[in-house]
Design an enzyme around this catalytic site. Structure first.
Site, PDB file in Angstrom:
ATOM      1  N   ASP A  28      38.333  20.485 -12.810  1.00  0.00           N
ATOM      2  CA  ASP A  28      37.771  19.451 -11.934  1.00  0.00           C
ATOM      3  C   ASP A  28      36.374  19.907 -11.530  1.00  0.00           C
ATOM      4  O   ASP A  28      36.009  21.076 -11.685  1.00  0.00           O
ATOM      5  CB  ASP A  28      38.659  19.287 -10.691  1.00  0.00           C
ATOM      6  CG  ASP A  28      38.084  18.262  -9.716  1.00  0.00           C
ATOM      7  OD1 ASP A  28      37.684  17.177 -10.167  1.00  0.00           O
ATOM      8  OD2 ASP A  28      37.999  18.560  -8.506  1.00  0.00           O
ATOM      9  N   SER A  29      35.608  18.977 -10.973  1.00  0.00           N
ATOM     10  CA  SER A  29      34.293  19.335 -10.467  1.00  0.00           C
ATOM     11  C   SER A  29      34.390  20.314  -9.299  1.00  0.00           C
ATOM     12  O   SER A  29      33.423  20.994  -8.980  1.00  0.00           O
ATOM     13  CB  SER A  29      33.566  18.072 -10.002  1.00  0.00           C
ATOM     14  OG  SER A  29      34.359  17.389  -9.052  1.00  0.00           O
ATOM     15  N   TYR A  60      30.179  15.850  -9.183  1.00  0.00           N
ATOM     16  CA  TYR A  60      29.851  15.223 -10.459  1.00  0.00           C
ATOM     17  C   TYR A  60      29.558  13.716 -10.259  1.00  0.00           C
ATOM     18  O   TYR A  60      28.892  13.108 -11.094  1.00  0.00           O
ATOM     19  CB  TYR A  60      31.036  15.328 -11.431  1.00  0.00           C
ATOM     20  CG  TYR A  60      31.256  16.681 -12.093  1.00  0.00           C
ATOM     21  CD1 TYR A  60      30.548  17.827 -11.723  1.00  0.00           C
ATOM     22  CD2 TYR A  60      32.199  16.804 -13.115  1.00  0.00           C
ATOM     23  CE1 TYR A  60      30.782  19.052 -12.350  1.00  0.00           C
ATOM     24  CE2 TYR A  60      32.428  18.025 -13.746  1.00  0.00           C
ATOM     25  CZ  TYR A  60      31.724  19.148 -13.358  1.00  0.00           C
ATOM     26  OH  TYR A  60      31.954  20.359 -13.980  1.00  0.00           O
ATOM     27  N   GLY A  61      30.103  13.168  -9.189  1.00  0.00           N
ATOM     28  CA  GLY A  61      30.039  11.709  -8.972  1.00  0.00           C
ATOM     29  C   GLY A  61      28.668  11.093  -9.156  1.00  0.00           C
ATOM     30  O   GLY A  61      28.521  10.081  -9.832  1.00  0.00           O
ATOM     31  N   CYS A  91      39.469  15.527 -13.063  1.00  0.00           N
ATOM     32  CA  CYS A  91      38.350  14.845 -12.398  1.00  0.00           C
ATOM     33  C   CYS A  91      38.164  13.454 -13.015  1.00  0.00           C
ATOM     34  O   CYS A  91      38.023  13.319 -14.235  1.00  0.00           O
ATOM     35  CB  CYS A  91      37.089  15.679 -12.605  1.00  0.00           C
ATOM     36  SG  CYS A  91      35.592  14.941 -11.943  1.00  0.00           S
ATOM     37  N   ASN A  92      38.146  12.444 -12.171  1.00  0.00           N
ATOM     38  CA  ASN A  92      37.970  11.072 -12.666  1.00  0.00           C
ATOM     39  C   ASN A  92      36.603  10.882 -13.301  1.00  0.00           C
ATOM     40  O   ASN A  92      36.465  10.237 -14.336  1.00  0.00           O
ATOM     41  CB  ASN A  92      38.132  10.068 -11.525  1.00  0.00           C
ATOM     42  CG  ASN A  92      39.549   9.994 -11.021  1.00  0.00           C
ATOM     43  OD1 ASN A  92      40.285   9.080 -11.329  1.00  0.00           O
ATOM     44  ND2 ASN A  92      39.965  10.986 -10.241  1.00  0.00           N
ATOM     45  N   THR A  93      35.568  11.452 -12.671  1.00  0.00           N
ATOM     46  CA  THR A  93      34.214  11.279 -13.181  1.00  0.00           C
ATOM     47  C   THR A  93      34.064  11.957 -14.538  1.00  0.00           C
ATOM     48  O   THR A  93      33.489  11.390 -15.479  1.00  0.00           O
ATOM     49  CB  THR A  93      33.180  11.850 -12.184  1.00  0.00           C
ATOM     50  OG1 THR A  93      33.462  11.353 -10.871  1.00  0.00           O
ATOM     51  CG2 THR A  93      31.770  11.470 -12.570  1.00  0.00           C
ATOM     52  N   GLU A 170      36.058  16.579   2.388  1.00  0.00           N
ATOM     53  CA  GLU A 170      35.691  18.005   2.379  1.00  0.00           C
ATOM     54  C   GLU A 170      35.469  18.506   3.813  1.00  0.00           C
ATOM     55  O   GLU A 170      35.686  19.670   4.116  1.00  0.00           O
ATOM     56  CB  GLU A 170      34.424  18.220   1.541  1.00  0.00           C
ATOM     57  CG  GLU A 170      34.583  17.733   0.120  1.00  0.00           C
ATOM     58  CD  GLU A 170      34.604  18.826  -0.930  1.00  0.00           C
ATOM     59  OE1 GLU A 170      33.954  19.850  -0.718  1.00  0.00           O
ATOM     60  OE2 GLU A 170      35.273  18.625  -1.964  1.00  0.00           O
ATOM     61  N   CYS A 202      39.716   8.820  -7.697  1.00  0.00           N
ATOM     62  CA  CYS A 202      38.928  10.011  -7.391  1.00  0.00           C
ATOM     63  C   CYS A 202      39.898  11.046  -6.844  1.00  0.00           C
ATOM     64  O   CYS A 202      40.820  10.705  -6.093  1.00  0.00           O
ATOM     65  CB  CYS A 202      37.857   9.677  -6.349  1.00  0.00           C
ATOM     66  SG  CYS A 202      36.970  11.131  -5.745  1.00  0.00           S
ATOM     67  N   THR A 203      39.684  12.303  -7.223  1.00  0.00           N
ATOM     68  CA  THR A 203      40.596  13.375  -6.801  1.00  0.00           C
ATOM     69  C   THR A 203      40.806  13.433  -5.284  1.00  0.00           C
ATOM     70  O   THR A 203      41.861  13.825  -4.821  1.00  0.00           O
ATOM     71  CB  THR A 203      40.010  14.736  -7.226  1.00  0.00           C
ATOM     72  OG1 THR A 203      38.621  14.750  -6.877  1.00  0.00           O
ATOM     73  CG2 THR A 203      40.168  14.960  -8.708  1.00  0.00           C
ATOM     74  N   HIS A 204      39.771  13.058  -4.528  1.00  0.00           N
ATOM     75  CA  HIS A 204      39.837  13.240  -3.078  1.00  0.00           C
ATOM     76  C   HIS A 204      40.541  12.083  -2.346  1.00  0.00           C
ATOM     77  O   HIS A 204      40.978  12.253  -1.218  1.00  0.00           O
ATOM     78  CB  HIS A 204      38.427  13.365  -2.501  1.00  0.00           C
ATOM     79  CG  HIS A 204      37.743  14.655  -2.837  1.00  0.00           C
ATOM     80  ND1 HIS A 204      37.553  15.082  -4.133  1.00  0.00           N
ATOM     81  CD2 HIS A 204      37.200  15.611  -2.027  1.00  0.00           C
ATOM     82  CE1 HIS A 204      36.916  16.249  -4.114  1.00  0.00           C
ATOM     83  NE2 HIS A 204      36.690  16.583  -2.855  1.00  0.00           N
TER      84      HIS A 204
HETATM   85  N1  DGL Z   1      36.373  15.161  -8.759  1.00  0.00           N
HETATM   86  C1  DGL Z   1      35.528  13.989  -8.590  1.00  0.00           C
HETATM   87  C2  DGL Z   1      36.266  12.756  -9.145  1.00  0.00           C
HETATM   88  O1  DGL Z   1      37.487  12.718  -9.226  1.00  0.00           O
HETATM   89  C3  DGL Z   1      35.146  13.776  -7.151  1.00  0.00           C
HETATM   90  C4  DGL Z   1      34.166  14.788  -6.613  1.00  0.00           C
HETATM   91  C5  DGL Z   1      32.836  14.777  -7.355  1.00  0.00           C
HETATM   92  O2  DGL Z   1      32.027  13.833  -7.194  1.00  0.00           O
HETATM   93  O3  DGL Z   1      32.610  15.702  -8.115  1.00  0.00           O
HETATM   94  O4  DGL Z   1      35.636  11.821  -9.527  1.00  0.00           O
END
Ligand code: DGL
Length: 282
Positions: A28-29, A60-61, A91-93, A170, A202-204
């Site tokens: 993940d990012s 990464y977003g 990570c979705n991005t 965060e 998104c992971t969060h």
């Molecule tokens: N992990 C990223 C996602 O799931 C979220 C955090 C980021 O922007 O890196 O898209």
């Protein structure tokens, strides 16, 4: 582990001999992808996991697809060098920008979170009116929209980038009045579109189920981690790569100093992380 169960995991870049005892690589990012690890551990308790959080280069977003692909390529290569039997892009991005590239170049199967999330959303939406929440990069890529339409061509998809959600999580403000206010601002148009299911893309965002659920009352919230872990299980079963045996230990890597993952990781993983190793990239 027994050699006779050793098999070849195929990626477009050729096959690599790996056995059931090989770990699953997850990246993940940052630390958000630990929500996916948590679900993998719940559904596949005998599996060993090697996790990389790119904490030095998160988020990464807002970054370009090329940059996210470059980072993903580096981490995918590191995981393959660790001898993993599959790579999960938590990570979705990174899934939105780099899934196909990694599938083309890595010698092991690669699973992202977008297709599983889209499948779960379509299954949860009788009205075929689906909302997608994600980072700016994920929403701009149109990856969820394509994945949903591939399954339900007549679906109405309402996508919304929610860039402030990641820093709020965060900061630990998962039940803060500021977060409620931000959620209202982002989500009122989604609610007004009459959706019956919303992908937390998104992971969060699964950590914001409280405020998101209050604004989107009566709407099904889809956390793709659960479906992703289920698809990893199917893949390992199909490839005869499921590990049996005792609960194993996992390895956690961060590209920045370990302190942040050690401090905040538990919030995402649901259990304590004893050790974080440093992986210098960049
Ligand atoms: N992990 C990223 C996602 O799931 C979220 C955090 C980021 O922007 O890196 O898209």
């Amino acid at each position: 582990m027994s050699d006779e169960r050793t098999t070849a995991a195929h990626g477009a870049a050729g096959a690599r001999a790996v056995g059931p005892d090989a770990p699953i690589g997850v990246f993940d990012s940052g630390i958000g992808g630990l929500t996916v690890v948590r679900e993998l551990v719940r559904q596949l308790p005998a599996e060993r996991i090697v996790y990389v959080g790119d904490t030095a280069r998160v988020p990464y977003g807002p970054k370009s697809p090329e940059t996210v692909r470059r980072y993903s390529h580096e981490i995918g290569g590191f995981l393959v060098d660790q001898g993993v039997k599959a790579v999960v892009i938590a990570c979705n991005t990174a899934t939105a920008h780099a899934l196909q590239a990694l599938r083309d170049e890595l010698p092991v199967p690669v699973i992202g979170v977008v297709e599983p999330g889209a499948r779960a959303a379509v299954a949860a939406s009788p009205a075929r009116r689906i909302g997608v929440l994600g980072t700016a990069g994920t929403i701009a890529s149109g990856a969820y929209e394509r994945a949903i339409r591939a399954l339900a061509p007549d679906a109405m998809v309402m996508s919304r980038a929610c860039p402030l959600f990641v820093p709020l999580v965060e900061e630990g403000w998962t039940e803060h009045e500021v977060t409620e206010r931000v959620a209202e601002e982002y989500l009122e148009p989604v609610l007004a579109a009459g959706v019956d299911a919303v992908v937390l893309g998104c992971t969060h965002y699964p950590l914001l189920k409280g405020p998101i659920g209050r604004v989107l009352a009566g709407v099904r919230l889809i956390d793709s981690a659960e479906q992703t872990a289920a698809e990893v299980r199917c893949l390992l079963e199909r490839e005869r790569l499921l590990r049996a045996g005792d609960a194993p230990s996992h390895r956690f890597f961060a590209t920045d100093a370990p302190a942040q993952m050690l401090r905040l990781g538990q919030r995402f993983l649901g259990s304590t992380i004893e050790e974080v190793e440093t992986l210098p990239l960049a």
